[in-house]
Design a protein around this motif. Structure first.
Motif, PDB file in Angstrom:
ATOM      1  N   GLN A   1       0.909  -1.420  -0.307  1.00 42.37           N
ATOM      2  CA  GLN A   1       0.221  -0.053  -0.208  1.00 42.37           C
ATOM      3  C   GLN A   1       0.936   1.389   0.767  1.00 42.37           C
ATOM      4  N   PHE A   2       1.856   1.443   0.863  1.00 42.58           N
ATOM      5  CA  PHE A   2       2.974   1.885   0.623  1.00 42.58           C
ATOM      6  C   PHE A   2       3.560   2.308  -0.760  1.00 42.58           C
ATOM      7  N   LYS A   3       3.824   1.074  -1.229  1.00 40.59           N
ATOM      8  CA  LYS A   3       4.316   2.426  -3.138  1.00 40.59           C
ATOM      9  C   LYS A   3       2.885   2.300  -3.597  1.00 40.59           C
ATOM     10  N   GLU A   4       2.489   1.605  -3.815  1.00 43.59           N
ATOM     11  CA  GLU A   4       0.877   2.188  -4.685  1.00 43.59           C
ATOM     12  C   GLU A   4      -0.176   2.959  -4.440  1.00 43.59           C
ATOM     13  N   ILE A   5      -0.160   3.256  -2.925  1.00 45.33           N
ATOM     14  CA  ILE A   5      -1.272   4.230  -2.916  1.00 45.33           C
ATOM     15  C   ILE A   5       0.034   5.918  -2.762  1.00 45.33           C
TER      16      ILE A   5
ATOM     17  N   TYR B   1       0.930   9.274  -2.252  1.00 44.89           N
ATOM     18  CA  TYR B   1       0.780  10.641  -0.807  1.00 44.89           C
ATOM     19  C   TYR B   1       0.352   9.953   0.314  1.00 44.89           C
ATOM     20  N   LEU B   2       0.059   8.094   0.444  1.00 41.05           N
ATOM     21  CA  LEU B   2      -0.187   7.579   1.048  1.00 41.05           C
ATOM     22  C   LEU B   2       1.034   7.895   2.803  1.00 41.05           C
TER      23      LEU B   2
ATOM     24  N   LYS C   1      -1.121  12.310   2.775  1.00 43.78           N
ATOM     25  CA  LYS C   1      -2.669  13.133   2.401  1.00 43.78           C
ATOM     26  C   LYS C   1      -3.475  12.245   1.779  1.00 43.78           C
ATOM     27  N   ALA C   2      -3.544  10.941   1.695  1.00 45.18           N
ATOM     28  CA  ALA C   2      -4.232   9.257   1.902  1.00 45.18           C
ATOM     29  C   ALA C   2      -4.076   8.893   2.661  1.00 45.18           C
ATOM     30  N   ARG C   3      -5.590   7.778   2.243  1.00 48.80           N
ATOM     31  CA  ARG C   3      -6.360   6.958   3.360  1.00 48.80           C
ATOM     32  C   ARG C   3      -5.679   5.705   2.669  1.00 48.80           C
TER      33      ARG C   3
END
Length: 193
Positions: free
Chosen positions: A51-55, A57-58, A62-64
């Motif tokens: 999730q840190f790689k694909e989302i 601004y996580l 700034k992203a959820r």
């Protein structure tokens, strides 16, 4: 206890083999639970890194994160890791009670109880000791939060929490399940005879 002994100071062979089977049930269930716990930890770490790689601004906040997908993955791994321990915990006492005598089934229950009690007690204490050690270091002892020991105790405390919160209660459930199933098997056997 005199039911189980042929003569004073001797234990019937069936009771002895039942205790050995009970020991095996407890160790087998705890081994599969530990294996499932390790798989779940690895899957959780992999999902967080993904999730840190694909989302975008996580990492900056700034992203959820995709919490639903992570929880589904964790719960599926947990349910899959409980299948074999459940089959062992329920199936073996039923088979032993159906095919063997009362002494063997009583030995199984005593074996599961003794090993499950010891394992649950040890795992709970490991978790509590690691948690108390973390609080002790956080209070400023042994170098406080800046010391390298604090990083190590945080990692160890994660495993201690898993031992205390997952594995110790599962041993409690194993002991209860073994006793309740043994009682039902004895009642059903008496009704059929």
């Amino acid at each position: 206890f005199f039911l189980l002994t042929g003569m004073p100071g001797q234990i019937k062979t069936g009771f002895f083999w039942g205790i050995i089977i009970g020991f095996g049930i407890a160790f087998l269930c705890s081994a599969f639970l530990l294996k499932g716990l390790i798989k779940n930890i690895i899957a959780t770490i992999t999902e967080v890194l993904r999730q840190f790689k694909e989302i975008p601004y996580l990492y900056e906040g700034k992203a959820r994160p995709d919490v639903i997908k992570a929880l589904n993955l964790i719960l599926m791994n947990l349910m899959n890791s409980l299948v074999i321990p459940a089959i062992v915990a329920v199936g073996i006492p039923i088979l032993v009670g159906y095919f063997f005598s009362f002494e063997v089934l009583l030995g199984v229950v005593i074996g599961v109880f003794s090993v499950g009690l010891i394992k649950g007690f040890c795992w709970t204490n490991i978790g509590e000791v690691l948690s108390n050690t973390r609080y002790y270091i956080e209070a400023g002892n042994l170098g406080g939060k800046e010391a390298p020991t604090f990083k190590h105790i945080l990692l160890a405390n994660n495993f201690g929490s898993a031992f205390r919160d997952m594995l110790a209660p599962s041993m409690n459930m194993l002991v209860k399940a073994g006793g309740i199933i043994a009682i039902f098997v004895i009642i059903i056997k008496r009704i059929n005879n």
